[in-house]
Design an enzyme around this catalytic site. Structure first.
Site, PDB file in Angstrom:
ATOM      1  N   ARG A 149      -7.044  -0.517  -7.329  1.00 12.60           N
ATOM      2  CA  ARG A 149      -7.429   0.503  -6.454  1.00 12.60           C
ATOM      3  C   ARG A 149      -7.472   1.692  -7.141  1.00 12.60           C
ATOM      4  O   ARG A 149      -6.815   2.068  -8.028  1.00 12.60           O
ATOM      5  CB  ARG A 149      -6.108   0.880  -5.420  1.00 12.60           C
ATOM      6  CG  ARG A 149      -6.266  -0.435  -4.371  1.00 12.60           C
ATOM      7  CD  ARG A 149      -5.253  -0.063  -3.053  1.00 12.60           C
ATOM      8  NE  ARG A 149      -6.036   0.656  -2.156  1.00 12.60           N
ATOM      9  CZ  ARG A 149      -5.622   1.529  -0.975  1.00 12.60           C
ATOM     10  NH1 ARG A 149      -4.300   1.133  -0.664  1.00 12.60           N
ATOM     11  NH2 ARG A 149      -6.256   2.226  -0.423  1.00 12.60           N
TER      12      ARG A 149
ATOM     13  N   ASP B 265      -1.870  10.965  -2.595  1.00  6.82           N
ATOM     14  CA  ASP B 265      -2.294   9.587  -3.438  1.00  6.82           C
ATOM     15  C   ASP B 265      -2.491  10.151  -4.886  1.00  6.82           C
ATOM     16  O   ASP B 265      -2.191   9.526  -5.833  1.00  6.82           O
ATOM     17  CB  ASP B 265      -3.510   8.902  -3.042  1.00  6.82           C
ATOM     18  CG  ASP B 265      -2.931   8.109  -1.884  1.00  6.82           C
ATOM     19  OD1 ASP B 265      -2.796   8.581  -0.729  1.00  6.82           O
ATOM     20  OD2 ASP B 265      -2.739   6.733  -1.986  1.00  6.82           O
TER      21      ASP B 265
ATOM     22  N   ARG C 283       0.666  -1.269   0.310  1.00  6.56           N
ATOM     23  CA  ARG C 283       0.147  -0.133  -0.051  1.00  6.56           C
ATOM     24  C   ARG C 283       0.637   1.364   0.122  1.00  6.56           C
ATOM     25  O   ARG C 283       2.090   1.090   0.239  1.00  6.56           O
ATOM     26  CB  ARG C 283      -0.832  -0.117   1.095  1.00  6.56           C
ATOM     27  CG  ARG C 283      -0.135  -0.233   2.384  1.00  6.56           C
ATOM     28  CD  ARG C 283      -0.527   0.520   3.781  1.00  6.56           C
ATOM     29  NE  ARG C 283      -0.306   1.946   3.651  1.00  6.56           N
ATOM     30  CZ  ARG C 283       0.551   2.429   3.939  1.00  6.56           C
ATOM     31  NH1 ARG C 283       1.780   1.856   3.797  1.00  6.56           N
ATOM     32  NH2 ARG C 283       0.680   3.822   3.622  1.00  6.56           N
TER      33      ARG C 283
ATOM     34  N   ASN D  77      -5.674  12.516  -0.370  1.00  3.73           N
ATOM     35  CA  ASN D  77      -4.692  11.664   0.345  1.00  3.73           C
ATOM     36  C   ASN D  77      -5.527  11.003   1.511  1.00  3.73           C
ATOM     37  O   ASN D  77      -6.869  11.108   1.408  1.00  3.73           O
ATOM     38  CB  ASN D  77      -3.587  12.540   1.108  1.00  3.73           C
ATOM     39  CG  ASN D  77      -2.438  11.795   1.910  1.00  3.73           C
ATOM     40  OD1 ASN D  77      -2.032  10.668   1.316  1.00  3.73           O
ATOM     41  ND2 ASN D  77      -2.400  11.970   3.500  1.00  3.73           N
ATOM     42  N   LYS D  78      -4.937  10.322   2.518  1.00  5.26           N
ATOM     43  CA  LYS D  78      -5.858   9.432   3.414  1.00  5.26           C
ATOM     44  C   LYS D  78      -6.875   9.947   3.953  1.00  5.26           C
ATOM     45  O   LYS D  78      -6.746  11.371   4.395  1.00  5.26           O
ATOM     46  CB  LYS D  78      -4.828   8.802   4.325  1.00  5.26           C
ATOM     47  CG  LYS D  78      -5.351   7.832   5.406  1.00  5.26           C
ATOM     48  CD  LYS D  78      -6.350   6.784   4.759  1.00  5.26           C
ATOM     49  CE  LYS D  78      -5.608   6.026   3.878  1.00  5.26           C
ATOM     50  NZ  LYS D  78      -6.623   5.164   3.009  1.00  5.26           N
TER      51      LYS D  78
HETATM   52  O1  MRU Z   1      -4.860   3.539   1.731  1.00  3.09           O
HETATM   53  P1  MRU Z   1      -3.346   3.490   1.662  1.00  3.09           P
HETATM   54  O2  MRU Z   1      -2.529   3.103   2.942  1.00  3.09           O
HETATM   55  O3  MRU Z   1      -2.765   2.962   0.572  1.00  3.09           O
HETATM   56  O4  MRU Z   1      -2.995   5.245   1.839  1.00  3.09           O
HETATM   57  C1  MRU Z   1      -1.856   5.699   1.855  1.00  3.09           C
HETATM   58  C2  MRU Z   1      -1.809   7.166   1.928  1.00  3.09           C
HETATM   59  O5  MRU Z   1      -2.676   7.721   2.095  1.00  3.09           O
HETATM   60  C3  MRU Z   1      -0.404   7.734   1.889  1.00  3.09           C
HETATM   61  O6  MRU Z   1      -0.523   8.899   2.845  1.00  3.09           O
HETATM   62  C4  MRU Z   1      -0.021   8.229   0.657  1.00  3.09           C
HETATM   63  O7  MRU Z   1      -0.125   7.084  -0.298  1.00  3.09           O
HETATM   64  C5  MRU Z   1       1.220   8.782   0.481  1.00  3.09           C
HETATM   65  S1  MRU Z   1       2.676   7.547   0.430  1.00  3.09           S
HETATM   66  C6  MRU Z   1       3.901   7.975   0.266  1.00  3.09           C
END
Ligand code: MRU
Length: 345
Positions: free
Chosen positions: A89, A234, A46, A244-245
């Protein structure tokens, strides 16, 4: 690098299963591309850049799984492999940038030559992420001063990048420059990437980290305990809006309210110039069970409904700077991002 999240080992892909961390450090060897698609979907790999690297390796693996020497049939089946990755995804654009690069690498007179070209390109994509994340981390560290306490969300370290890290890369580089830094890490519900992964990575780096629940962030900002917020991304739209998350937007608004800089660290492979603004970024909806359960244990009543958008979009007006390997960009983002050569799909 703390650990190798994704590694191409002659004909197979070795991943560190992030869903088992920090309790167990389990490396899994995948020799079927379908298992790589699943590993991305189930978030055993991930983080935006790491997803792109795993998908590129997975496509090279898929090419080796196709048992025909007929070039036309081979390419047609390879397109199917790529479509499977594209459906794994939706939000991290690094996945689609990697697929796009792999499509362009379908070169050669015969199947064997194309397979070799795909492996070479997959290795190059990985190498590019390593170089880009190291470079952006060094640049971003200039924004960090001695004795800073930074707040970060989710996990944006080596695990998420298959490289040096983005937000955590900047923090690591600041430490390497001799600055004393400490971190507040949000636990990051529902899948707890902050609690499980960010604390784990920072502790290995010897960087002081304090875990907080997501809802404590405003309290610590009000208490003047946070010098800046730094997160990964992302997907960044052409106008600087940042996906982002989930929870990142909340932190950005709180940071602005409290006069705290809000930085986004991401390689240009995370920039999507084809989208004019963040409202066009597809947001992944995941299984509500990730919300009603914690690590497989039910915490909500049977039958309770739950929502689970995995990302949110922070409008660019809340972003103090975007740190890329090609430079630090501030408003106006549209010009800055275009100038940095972010790709259009
Ligand atoms: O759902 P995830 O764990 O893949 O989400 C990851 C994130 O949101 C990170 O902050 C993002 O990918 C940046 S990674 C360098």
């Amino acid at each position: 690098m703390v650990v190798t999240a994704v590694e191409w080992l002659d004909g197979k892909l070795r991943i560190l299963d992030q869903s088992k961390l920090p309790g167990e450090q389990v490396f899994v060897d995948l020799d079927d591309y379908g298992d790589v698609v699943l590993a991305i979907r189930e978030m055993r790999v991930r983080g935006a850049p790491a997803i792109g690297v795993a998908a590129a390796d997975g496509i090279a693996l898929g090419a080796s799984n196709i048992d025909t020497t007929d070039k036309g049939e081979f390419v047609a089946r390879l397109q199917g492999v790529m479509q499977n990755f594209a459906a794994s995804r939706p939000t991290a654009v690094n996945l689609f940038q990697a697929i796009d690069r792999m499509k362009k690498a379908i070169r050669g007179d015969g199947v064997a030559e194309i397979r070799r070209s795909l492996v070479t390109e997959a290795k190059q994509i990985h190498q590019d992420e390593i170089v880009a994340t190291e470079q952006l981390s060094r640049l971003g560290a200039e924004l960090i001063r001695d004795n800073f306490t930074l707040l970060t969300h989710c996990n944006a370290g080596p695990l998420a990048t298959a490289g040096y890290g983005t937000a955590l890369g900047v923090i690591r580089a600041a430490k390497e420059q001799g600055k004393r830094v400490s971190v507040l890490a949000t636990e990051t519900r529902p899948l707890l990437q902050g609690a499980r992964l960010t604390t784990w990575e920072l502790m290995q780096e010897g960087i002081p980290v304090t875990l907080i629940t997501d809802s404590m962030a405003g309290y610590f900002m009000q208490q003047r305990k946070i010098d800046c917020v730094i997160v990964g991304a992302d997907r960044i739209a052409a106008n600087g809006d940042v996906a982002n998350k989930i929870g990142t937007y909340t932190l950005a608004v709180l940071a602005k309210e409290n006069g705290i800089p809000f930085y986004v660290a991401a390689p240009t492979s995370t920039v999507d110039l084809s989208l004019s603004s963040g409202d066009k970024i597809p947001i992944e909806e995941r299984n509500p069970e990730e919300v009603t359960h914690v690590q497989g244990v039910r915490i909500a009543p049977e039958g309770a409904s739950a929502a689970n958008p995995a990302f949110d979009v922070t409008p660019h007006r809340y972003v103090s700077a975007i740190i890329t390997e090609k430079g630090i960009i501030r408003e106006p983002y549209t010009e800055g991002l275009k100038g940095m050569g972010g790709r259009s799909l």
